[in-house]
Scaffold this motif. Structure first.
Motif, PDB file in Angstrom:
ATOM      1  N   ILE A   1      -8.392  -2.554 -10.338  1.00 43.74           N
ATOM      2  CA  ILE A   1      -7.403  -1.513 -10.061  1.00 43.74           C
ATOM      3  C   ILE A   1      -7.986  -0.153 -10.434  1.00 43.74           C
ATOM      4  CG2 ILE A   1      -5.144  -0.621 -10.731  1.00 43.74           C
ATOM      5  CD1 ILE A   1      -4.237  -3.551 -11.056  1.00 43.74           C
TER       6      ILE A   1
ATOM      7  N   CYS B   1      -3.775   4.063  -9.627  1.00 46.99           N
ATOM      8  CA  CYS B   1      -2.584   3.288 -10.015  1.00 46.99           C
ATOM      9  C   CYS B   1      -1.529   4.184 -10.653  1.00 46.99           C
ATOM     10  CB  CYS B   1      -2.992   2.188 -10.991  1.00 46.99           C
ATOM     11  SG  CYS B   1      -1.597   1.292 -11.710  1.00 46.99           S
ATOM     12  N   ILE B   2      -0.278   4.035 -10.168  1.00 45.51           N
ATOM     13  CA  ILE B   2       0.831   4.811 -10.719  1.00 45.51           C
ATOM     14  C   ILE B   2       1.743   3.939 -11.580  1.00 45.51           C
ATOM     15  CG2 ILE B   2       0.796   6.555  -8.883  1.00 45.51           C
ATOM     16  CD1 ILE B   2       3.095   5.032  -7.516  1.00 45.51           C
TER      17      ILE B   2
ATOM     18  N   SER C   1       4.457  -3.382  -9.170  1.00 46.57           N
ATOM     19  CA  SER C   1       4.653  -4.298  -8.039  1.00 46.57           C
ATOM     20  C   SER C   1       3.604  -5.403  -7.984  1.00 46.57           C
ATOM     21  CB  SER C   1       4.617  -3.521  -6.728  1.00 46.57           C
ATOM     22  OG  SER C   1       5.682  -2.610  -6.657  1.00 46.57           O
ATOM     23  N   CYS C   2       2.394  -5.081  -8.310  1.00 42.37           N
ATOM     24  CA  CYS C   2       1.320  -6.068  -8.191  1.00 42.37           C
ATOM     25  C   CYS C   2       1.429  -7.184  -9.225  1.00 42.37           C
ATOM     26  CB  CYS C   2      -0.033  -5.391  -8.314  1.00 42.37           C
ATOM     27  SG  CYS C   2      -0.252  -4.461  -9.848  1.00 42.37           S
TER      28      CYS C   2
HETATM   29 FE1  SF4 Z   1      -0.639   0.165  -9.911  1.00 37.20          FE
HETATM   30 FE2  SF4 Z   1       1.686  -0.447  -8.702  1.00 37.20          FE
HETATM   31 FE3  SF4 Z   1      -0.579  -0.486  -7.334  1.00 37.20          FE
HETATM   32 FE4  SF4 Z   1      -0.116  -2.340  -9.200  1.00 37.20          FE
HETATM   33  S1  SF4 Z   1       1.048  -2.054  -7.280  1.00 37.20           S
HETATM   34  S2  SF4 Z   1      -2.042  -1.213  -8.846  1.00 37.20           S
HETATM   35  S3  SF4 Z   1       1.001  -1.156 -10.750  1.00 37.20           S
HETATM   36  S4  SF4 Z   1       0.356   1.326  -8.268  1.00 37.20           S
END
Ligand code: SF4
Ligand code: SF4
Length: 56
Positions: free
Chosen positions: A5, A9-10, A14-15
């Motif tokens: 990642i 990444c914010i 979700s992941c």
């Molecule tokens: Fe980050 Fe959300 Fe993407 Fe996962 S889904 S890498 S937490 S931005």
């Protein structure tokens, strides 16, 4: 091979729930993938809104 990642990444989370291997957890400022647990399925990349998970 495993996914990683990026700093894009914010921390939406979700992941984490999308990973069938439980390889993703919240880290310091972004989510992180445990390379030893990642099965390289690509599900995290599919659900990420910013394209942060990328194949290493
Ligand atoms: Fe980050 Fe959300 Fe993407 Fe996962 S889904 S890498 S937490 S931005
Ligand atoms: Fe989990 Fe698949 Fe992403 Fe690896 S590629 S971290 S197994 S969702």
């Amino acid at each position: 091979m495993a996914y990683q990642i990026s700093d894009d990444c914010i921390s939406c989370g979700s992941c984490e729930s999308a990973c069938p291997c439980g390889a993703i957890s919240e880290g310091d400022g972004k989510y992180v993938i445990d390379a030893d647990m990642c099965a390289d399925c690509g599900s995290c990349a599919e659900v990420c809104p910013v394209g942060a998970p990328q194949q290493a």
